[in-house]
Design a protein around this motif. Structure first.
Motif, PDB file in Angstrom:
ATOM      1  N   ASN A 222       1.076  -1.220   0.042  1.00 19.53           N
ATOM      2  CA  ASN A 222      -0.068   0.020   0.027  1.00 19.53           C
ATOM      3  C   ASN A 222       0.709   1.342   0.072  1.00 19.53           C
ATOM      4  O   ASN A 222       2.049   1.272   0.497  1.00 19.53           O
ATOM      5  CB  ASN A 222      -0.897   0.091   1.332  1.00 19.53           C
TER       6      ASN A 222
ATOM      7  N   SER B   2      -9.601   1.098   7.922  1.00 21.11           N
ATOM      8  CA  SER B   2      -8.699  -0.074   7.594  1.00 21.11           C
ATOM      9  C   SER B   2      -8.894  -1.020   8.423  1.00 21.11           C
ATOM     10  O   SER B   2      -8.524  -2.644   8.319  1.00 21.11           O
ATOM     11  CB  SER B   2      -7.263   0.264   7.694  1.00 21.11           C
TER      12      SER B   2
ATOM     13  N   SER C 194     -10.396  -4.542   7.050  1.00 19.44           N
ATOM     14  CA  SER C 194      -9.506  -4.993   6.266  1.00 19.44           C
ATOM     15  C   SER C 194      -8.331  -5.928   6.870  1.00 19.44           C
ATOM     16  O   SER C 194      -8.079  -6.900   6.802  1.00 19.44           O
ATOM     17  CB  SER C 194      -8.951  -4.139   5.038  1.00 19.44           C
TER      18      SER C 194
ATOM     19  N   THR D 196      -3.015  -4.724   0.719  1.00 23.04           N
ATOM     20  CA  THR D 196      -2.839  -5.163  -0.547  1.00 23.04           C
ATOM     21  C   THR D 196      -1.588  -6.077  -0.507  1.00 23.04           C
ATOM     22  O   THR D 196      -0.662  -5.868  -0.252  1.00 23.04           O
ATOM     23  CB  THR D 196      -2.640  -3.791  -1.562  1.00 23.04           C
TER      24      THR D 196
ATOM     25  N   ASN E  36      -6.576   1.775   3.443  1.00 26.35           N
ATOM     26  CA  ASN E  36      -7.856   1.408   3.788  1.00 26.35           C
ATOM     27  C   ASN E  36      -7.971  -0.168   3.674  1.00 26.35           C
ATOM     28  O   ASN E  36      -9.020  -0.742   3.934  1.00 26.35           O
ATOM     29  CB  ASN E  36      -9.164   2.119   3.440  1.00 26.35           C
ATOM     30  N   LYS E  37      -7.247  -0.644   2.759  1.00 26.92           N
ATOM     31  CA  LYS E  37      -7.247  -2.151   2.525  1.00 26.92           C
ATOM     32  C   LYS E  37      -5.773  -2.690   2.547  1.00 26.92           C
ATOM     33  O   LYS E  37      -4.795  -2.109   2.894  1.00 26.92           O
ATOM     34  CB  LYS E  37      -7.794  -2.297   1.010  1.00 26.92           C
TER      35      LYS E  37
END
Length: 176
Positions: free
Chosen positions: A16, A90, A93, A57, A54-55
């Motif tokens: 990210n 976040s 996630s 990856t 917010n995720k």
């Protein structure tokens, strides 16, 4: 007692980026680089967009993943926390990614501060102390955060430790 683990570069590593923009120029800054360049760039007038965080990856275990597992085995999931500079958006996630890794702590034990300062993390520790925790283990990759929490632990005479997570630098060191 309780344990509080940072997420990025500590429990997990992900791909990210902070997106920085200034005068039509755009730069991508990794979480690994953010502690070293972020404050200067903000002071230079760069506008920061953290929404990519917010995720999670392409997440993979960080250097303290096994330590988190051991603490959960020893003290239970309810006394182990993830304390991240990422925004509160976040949290879900991170919770899902941890479950994929076989770690099931309560969602409410994951706190996205939306603030990367050591003072923010130290204040969170003070709140946990006010809830009755008096033996606290804290780990983060950013030295300013580690120092800020160590100062709070000392001032409040809280048992425990504040330590820096380090990825083995020898993997990337120039042999010369």
């Amino acid at each position: 007692g309780m344990s509080a683990f940072d997420f990025d570069e500590t429990v997990g590593i992900s791909d990210n980026y902070v997106i920085a923009e200034k005068d039509g120029e755009t730069k991508r800054i990794s979480s690994e680089d953010w502690p070293f360049v972020g404050e200067n760039m903000v002071n230079e007038g760069w506008k920061m967009d953290f929404t990519d965080f917010n995720k999670v990856t392409d997440g993979r275990p960080g250097p303290l993943m096994d330590k988190l597992r051991n603490r959960i085995d020893k003290f239970g999931p309810e006394n182990n926390y993830i304390l991240t500079a990422r925004a509160s958006e976040s949290e879900t996630s991170i919770h899902s990614w941890l479950k994929e890794q076989g770690i099931d702590i309560p969602l409410e034990n994951i706190t996205g501060l939306g603030n990367s300062t050591g003072a923010a993390k130290a204040q969170w520790i003070v709140e946990k102390f006010s809830e009755g925790y008096n033996d606290i283990y804290f780990v983060d990759d950013a030295l300013p955060n580690v120092k800020a929490v160590a100062d709070v632990l000392q001032q409040l005479d809280i048992k425990g430790s504040s330590v820096q997570a380090k990825i083995q630098f020898s993997k990337n060191i120039n042999p010369e």
